[in-house]
Write a protein that holds these residues in place. Structure first.
Motif, PDB file in Angstrom:
ATOM      1  N   VAL A 215       0.824  -1.217   0.004  1.00  0.00           N
ATOM      2  CA  VAL A 215       0.062  -0.001  -0.106  1.00  0.00           C
ATOM      3  C   VAL A 215       0.920   1.208   0.046  1.00  0.00           C
ATOM      4  CG1 VAL A 215      -2.066  -0.912   1.204  1.00  0.00           C
ATOM      5  CG2 VAL A 215      -0.177  -0.269   2.362  1.00  0.00           C
ATOM      6  N   GLY A 216       1.990   1.287  -0.249  1.00  0.00           N
ATOM      7  CA  GLY A 216       2.929   2.421  -0.506  1.00  0.00           C
ATOM      8  C   GLY A 216       3.509   3.067   0.738  1.00  0.00           C
ATOM      9  N   VAL A 217       3.535   1.937   2.026  1.00  0.00           N
ATOM     10  CA  VAL A 217       4.442   2.360   3.018  1.00  0.00           C
ATOM     11  C   VAL A 217       5.935   2.392   2.657  1.00  0.00           C
ATOM     12  CG1 VAL A 217       5.031   1.828   5.382  1.00  0.00           C
ATOM     13  CG2 VAL A 217       2.702   1.695   4.433  1.00  0.00           C
ATOM     14  N   ARG A 218       6.579   3.483   3.173  1.00  0.00           N
ATOM     15  CA  ARG A 218       8.311   3.232   3.110  1.00  0.00           C
ATOM     16  C   ARG A 218       8.933   3.510   4.420  1.00  0.00           C
ATOM     17  NH1 ARG A 218       9.502   4.513  -2.572  1.00  0.00           N
ATOM     18  NH2 ARG A 218       7.691   4.907  -3.645  1.00  0.00           N
ATOM     19  N   PRO A 219      10.155   3.286   4.279  1.00  0.00           N
ATOM     20  CA  PRO A 219      11.089   3.711   5.601  1.00  0.00           C
ATOM     21  C   PRO A 219      11.366   5.066   5.209  1.00  0.00           C
ATOM     22  CG  PRO A 219      12.215   2.226   3.891  1.00  0.00           C
ATOM     23  CD  PRO A 219      10.817   1.991   3.470  1.00  0.00           C
ATOM     24  N   CYS A 220      11.511   6.087   6.182  1.00  0.00           N
ATOM     25  CA  CYS A 220      11.822   7.371   5.871  1.00  0.00           C
ATOM     26  C   CYS A 220      13.054   7.856   6.786  1.00  0.00           C
ATOM     27  CB  CYS A 220      10.445   8.134   6.132  1.00  0.00           C
ATOM     28  SG  CYS A 220       9.205   7.938   5.167  1.00  0.00           S
ATOM     29  N   GLY A 221      13.813   8.853   6.297  1.00  0.00           N
ATOM     30  CA  GLY A 221      14.880   9.261   7.058  1.00  0.00           C
ATOM     31  C   GLY A 221      14.642  10.695   7.342  1.00  0.00           C
ATOM     32  N   LEU A 222      16.049  11.339   8.000  1.00  0.00           N
ATOM     33  CA  LEU A 222      15.850  12.578   8.573  1.00  0.00           C
ATOM     34  C   LEU A 222      15.335  13.593   7.758  1.00  0.00           C
ATOM     35  CD1 LEU A 222      18.839  12.437  10.827  1.00  0.00           C
ATOM     36  CD2 LEU A 222      16.578  12.458  11.702  1.00  0.00           C
ATOM     37  N   GLY A 223      15.738  13.572   6.428  1.00  0.00           N
ATOM     38  CA  GLY A 223      15.197  14.525   5.411  1.00  0.00           C
ATOM     39  C   GLY A 223      13.836  14.700   5.327  1.00  0.00           C
ATOM     40  N   SER A 224      13.171  13.642   5.125  1.00  0.00           N
ATOM     41  CA  SER A 224      11.541  13.716   4.854  1.00  0.00           C
ATOM     42  C   SER A 224      10.868  14.085   6.470  1.00  0.00           C
ATOM     43  CB  SER A 224      10.741  12.792   4.323  1.00  0.00           C
ATOM     44  OG  SER A 224      11.426  11.575   5.275  1.00  0.00           O
ATOM     45  N   ARG A 225      11.487  13.664   7.547  1.00  0.00           N
ATOM     46  CA  ARG A 225      11.055  14.146   8.680  1.00  0.00           C
ATOM     47  C   ARG A 225      11.152  15.537   8.923  1.00  0.00           C
ATOM     48  NH1 ARG A 225       9.677  11.711  13.560  1.00  0.00           N
ATOM     49  NH2 ARG A 225      10.207  12.672  15.611  1.00  0.00           N
ATOM     50  N   ASP A 226      12.107  16.308   8.537  1.00  0.00           N
ATOM     51  CA  ASP A 226      12.291  17.506   8.719  1.00  0.00           C
ATOM     52  C   ASP A 226      11.391  18.368   7.647  1.00  0.00           C
ATOM     53  OD1 ASP A 226      13.628  19.954  10.011  1.00  0.00           O
ATOM     54  OD2 ASP A 226      14.500  20.227   7.768  1.00  0.00           O
ATOM     55  N   THR A 227      11.192  18.035   6.401  1.00  0.00           N
ATOM     56  CA  THR A 227      10.162  18.421   5.627  1.00  0.00           C
ATOM     57  C   THR A 227       8.837  18.357   6.130  1.00  0.00           C
ATOM     58  OG1 THR A 227       9.989  16.860   4.004  1.00  0.00           O
ATOM     59  CG2 THR A 227      11.749  18.622   3.615  1.00  0.00           C
ATOM     60  N   LEU A 228       8.606  17.263   6.634  1.00  0.00           N
ATOM     61  CA  LEU A 228       7.206  17.019   7.172  1.00  0.00           C
ATOM     62  C   LEU A 228       6.851  17.860   8.279  1.00  0.00           C
ATOM     63  CD1 LEU A 228       7.374  13.190   6.838  1.00  0.00           C
ATOM     64  CD2 LEU A 228       5.504  14.513   5.613  1.00  0.00           C
ATOM     65  N   ARG A 229       7.939  17.774   9.239  1.00  0.00           N
ATOM     66  CA  ARG A 229       7.639  18.876  10.440  1.00  0.00           C
ATOM     67  C   ARG A 229       7.435  20.002  10.149  1.00  0.00           C
ATOM     68  NH1 ARG A 229      11.092  22.925  12.038  1.00  0.00           N
ATOM     69  NH2 ARG A 229      12.955  22.660  10.944  1.00  0.00           N
ATOM     70  N   LEU A 230       8.306  20.667   9.070  1.00  0.00           N
ATOM     71  CA  LEU A 230       8.210  21.992   8.399  1.00  0.00           C
ATOM     72  C   LEU A 230       6.705  22.490   8.063  1.00  0.00           C
ATOM     73  CD1 LEU A 230       9.642  24.739   7.983  1.00  0.00           C
ATOM     74  CD2 LEU A 230      10.700  23.712   5.944  1.00  0.00           C
ATOM     75  N   GLU A 231       6.270  21.741   7.413  1.00  0.00           N
ATOM     76  CA  GLU A 231       4.946  21.842   6.713  1.00  0.00           C
ATOM     77  C   GLU A 231       3.996  21.704   7.908  1.00  0.00           C
ATOM     78  OE1 GLU A 231       5.168  19.915   2.162  1.00  0.00           O
ATOM     79  OE2 GLU A 231       3.914  18.604   3.817  1.00  0.00           O
ATOM     80  N   ALA A 232       4.224  21.124   8.855  1.00  0.00           N
ATOM     81  CA  ALA A 232       3.196  20.927   9.893  1.00  0.00           C
ATOM     82  C   ALA A 232       3.492  22.326  10.773  1.00  0.00           C
ATOM     83  CB  ALA A 232       3.289  19.488  10.672  1.00  0.00           C
ATOM     84  N   GLY A 233       4.625  23.117  10.420  1.00  0.00           N
ATOM     85  CA  GLY A 233       4.812  24.222  11.441  1.00  0.00           C
ATOM     86  C   GLY A 233       5.415  24.068  12.781  1.00  0.00           C
ATOM     87  N   MET A 234       5.948  22.834  13.162  1.00  0.00           N
ATOM     88  CA  MET A 234       6.380  22.362  14.331  1.00  0.00           C
ATOM     89  C   MET A 234       8.089  22.901  14.382  1.00  0.00           C
ATOM     90  SD  MET A 234       4.778  18.605  14.534  1.00  0.00           S
ATOM     91  CE  MET A 234       3.143  18.565  14.690  1.00  0.00           C
ATOM     92  N   PRO A 235       8.082  23.517  15.510  1.00  0.00           N
ATOM     93  CA  PRO A 235       9.567  24.039  15.858  1.00  0.00           C
ATOM     94  C   PRO A 235      10.422  23.046  16.031  1.00  0.00           C
ATOM     95  CG  PRO A 235       8.120  24.125  17.908  1.00  0.00           C
ATOM     96  CD  PRO A 235       7.299  23.655  16.799  1.00  0.00           C
ATOM     97  N   LEU A 236      11.780  23.133  15.706  1.00  0.00           N
ATOM     98  CA  LEU A 236      12.974  22.214  15.871  1.00  0.00           C
ATOM     99  C   LEU A 236      13.953  22.848  16.824  1.00  0.00           C
ATOM    100  CD1 LEU A 236      14.260  19.559  15.298  1.00  0.00           C
ATOM    101  CD2 LEU A 236      15.158  20.598  13.303  1.00  0.00           C
ATOM    102  N   TYR A 237      14.326  22.129  17.901  1.00  0.00           N
ATOM    103  CA  TYR A 237      15.463  22.708  18.694  1.00  0.00           C
ATOM    104  C   TYR A 237      16.475  22.832  17.845  1.00  0.00           C
ATOM    105  CZ  TYR A 237      17.908  23.713  23.019  1.00  0.00           C
ATOM    106  OH  TYR A 237      18.581  24.529  23.923  1.00  0.00           O
ATOM    107  N   GLY A 238      17.316  24.024  18.039  1.00  0.00           N
ATOM    108  CA  GLY A 238      18.450  24.444  17.309  1.00  0.00           C
ATOM    109  C   GLY A 238      18.266  25.284  16.062  1.00  0.00           C
ATOM    110  N   HIS A 239      16.866  25.351  15.708  1.00  0.00           N
ATOM    111  CA  HIS A 239      16.188  26.091  14.904  1.00  0.00           C
ATOM    112  C   HIS A 239      15.498  27.299  15.269  1.00  0.00           C
ATOM    113  CE1 HIS A 239      17.887  23.794  11.152  1.00  0.00           C
ATOM    114  NE2 HIS A 239      17.927  22.833  12.268  1.00  0.00           N
ATOM    115  N   GLU A 240      14.117  26.925  15.467  1.00  0.00           N
ATOM    116  CA  GLU A 240      13.130  27.801  16.183  1.00  0.00           C
ATOM    117  C   GLU A 240      13.306  27.981  17.250  1.00  0.00           C
ATOM    118  OE1 GLU A 240      12.364  26.863  12.366  1.00  0.00           O
ATOM    119  OE2 GLU A 240      12.187  25.344  13.783  1.00  0.00           O
ATOM    120  N   LEU A 241      13.737  26.909  18.183  1.00  0.00           N
ATOM    121  CA  LEU A 241      13.723  27.005  19.710  1.00  0.00           C
ATOM    122  C   LEU A 241      15.453  26.857  19.802  1.00  0.00           C
ATOM    123  CD1 LEU A 241      12.580  26.923  22.480  1.00  0.00           C
ATOM    124  CD2 LEU A 241      12.276  24.403  22.086  1.00  0.00           C
ATOM    125  N   THR A 242      15.711  27.850  20.779  1.00  0.00           N
ATOM    126  CA  THR A 242      17.161  27.769  21.128  1.00  0.00           C
ATOM    127  C   THR A 242      17.205  27.999  22.546  1.00  0.00           C
ATOM    128  OG1 THR A 242      17.497  30.240  21.031  1.00  0.00           O
ATOM    129  CG2 THR A 242      17.789  28.628  19.013  1.00  0.00           C
TER     130      THR A 242
END
Length: 363
Positions: A215-242
């Motif tokens: 059904v199209g499930v794939r293993p995913c790495g840090l790159g897509s995890r970052d683009t997904l969280r960015l689209e979701a507007g979620m902050p990342l420590y070291g970027h939005e949060l310091t």
């Protein structure tokens, strides 16, 4: 966890359309137990845990002193953001909690927590190496008869997981293996995080991947995890949060309970509410996006009014997007801005966050 298994865009789209598997075992998993555990954590986190029910999770910040720094200051900083979960009490009725922290911050978080331990009544057990954590995110996780979970576990087991509320958690047995399952997520999609013993990690990963391939499930790495969280507007420590961020300016009001509470750095957080740059979403006219550190300014202005904290091409939006901290007079939705990227000026406008909501939330 690699940056990518196949391609960032393919893994991103698989998560949006089916499900993505993320090996997030690098995240720190700290188990805190003892008769004084709740009261102790109450004085260390920015969110209250006294009213945290068994089986519920809560996003929080963890302020404290960086004891791993070469030149340690007495000033409290934001050491990390974290998710705290109240687990069922131990056999002797002692409270148990799980604190999930960022991988890069785990050593200093552990050192800080250990430095604050009372003489008795609380124990901190860093079980990061002894356990694994797999996140499964996407619309196929719970989707009816096509559910990824139903294809490998019993209907009763899956029913228990599907009944979890957002930021809910359960200790259970899946396929004969003990597991802690939570429903928090970091992609904008529904899904689960599975914490299991390290020895059970590879069989679980292979089972999930094999069941989902059709059904199209794939293993995913840090790159897509970052683009997904960015689209979701979620902050990342070291970027939005310091360390010195104003959580209220970033949109993390929900992560700070000030009323009637005391924790390290509370006074500093209150002082930062006096004004300053605000976090905004930027949508670019082209597929090109600004990156962390690029300056933001009003068109034709000579002085910058802000700085980009995260940016990337958005596979879902089909254009570049970014999160940025900008001055209040440039933070209004619809404001036209531009980012200075390697000498080029990229037109953008301020848009509401998140950039993406899953379909059932769009209305």
């Amino acid at each position: 966890m690699p940056v990518q298994y196949e391609s960032i865009v393919a893994e991103h789209e698989a998560t949006r359309q089916a499900a993505g598997l993320f090996d997030v075992s690098h995240m720190g998993r700290l188990f805190i137990e003892g008769p004084r555990a709740v009261d102790w954590l109450e004085g260390l986190l920015t969110r209250s845990v006294r009213d945290l029910a068994v089986g519920r999770s809560r996003y929080t910040l963890l302020p404290g002193v960086d004891l791993t720094a070469d030149e340690t200051s007495d000033a409290a900083v934001i050491l990390d953001d974290a998710v705290v979960t109240r687990l069922p009490d131990a056999a002797e009725a002692a409270p148990r909690l799980l604190l999930v922290v960022n991988a890069s911050n785990r050593p200093r978080v552990v050192r800080w927590l250990e430095s604050q331990l009372p003489d008795a009544g609380v124990a901190v057990d860093d079980r990061t190496a002894a356990t694994a954590m797999i996140a499964v995110q996407g619309p196929r996780v719970f989707a009816g008869t096509g559910s990824l979970l139903l294809s490998i576990w019993s209907a009763a087991e899956v029913a228990d997981l599907a009944a979890l509320p957002n930021y809910g958690a359960i200790e259970t047995v899946l396929g004969g293996a003990p597991a802690i399952v939570s429903r928090t997520g970091y992609t904008g999609e529904d899904g689960l995080e599975l914490v299991v013993d390290a020895a059970a990690a590879i069989p679980l990963w292979e089972q999930l991947l094999a069941a989902g391939q059709s059904v199209g499930v794939r293993p995913c790495g840090l790159g897509s995890r970052d683009t997904l969280r960015l689209e979701a507007g979620m902050p990342l420590y070291g970027h939005e949060l310091t360390e010195t961020s104003d959580p209220f300016a970033i949109g993390l009001d929900r992560a700070v309970d000030l009323d009637g509470r005391s924790f390290p750095g509370r006074a500093e957080l209150v002082a930062r509410r006096l004004g300053g740059p605000r976090r905004v979403g930027l949508q670019f006219e082209s597929k090109r996006a600004a990156r962390q550190g690029d300056l933001v300014r009003l068109p034709e202005a000579e002085q910058a009014c802000g700085i980009v904290t995260s940016g990337s091409f958005s596979p879902t939006c089909g254009c570049g997007i970014a999160l940025a901290m900008v001055e209040p007079d440039a933070a209004t939705i619809g404001t036209e801005l531009e980012a200075v990227v390697r000498g080029s000026h990229l037109p953008a406008r301020v848009v509401s966050l998140p950039f993406y909501r899953r379909p059932r939330e769009a209305a």
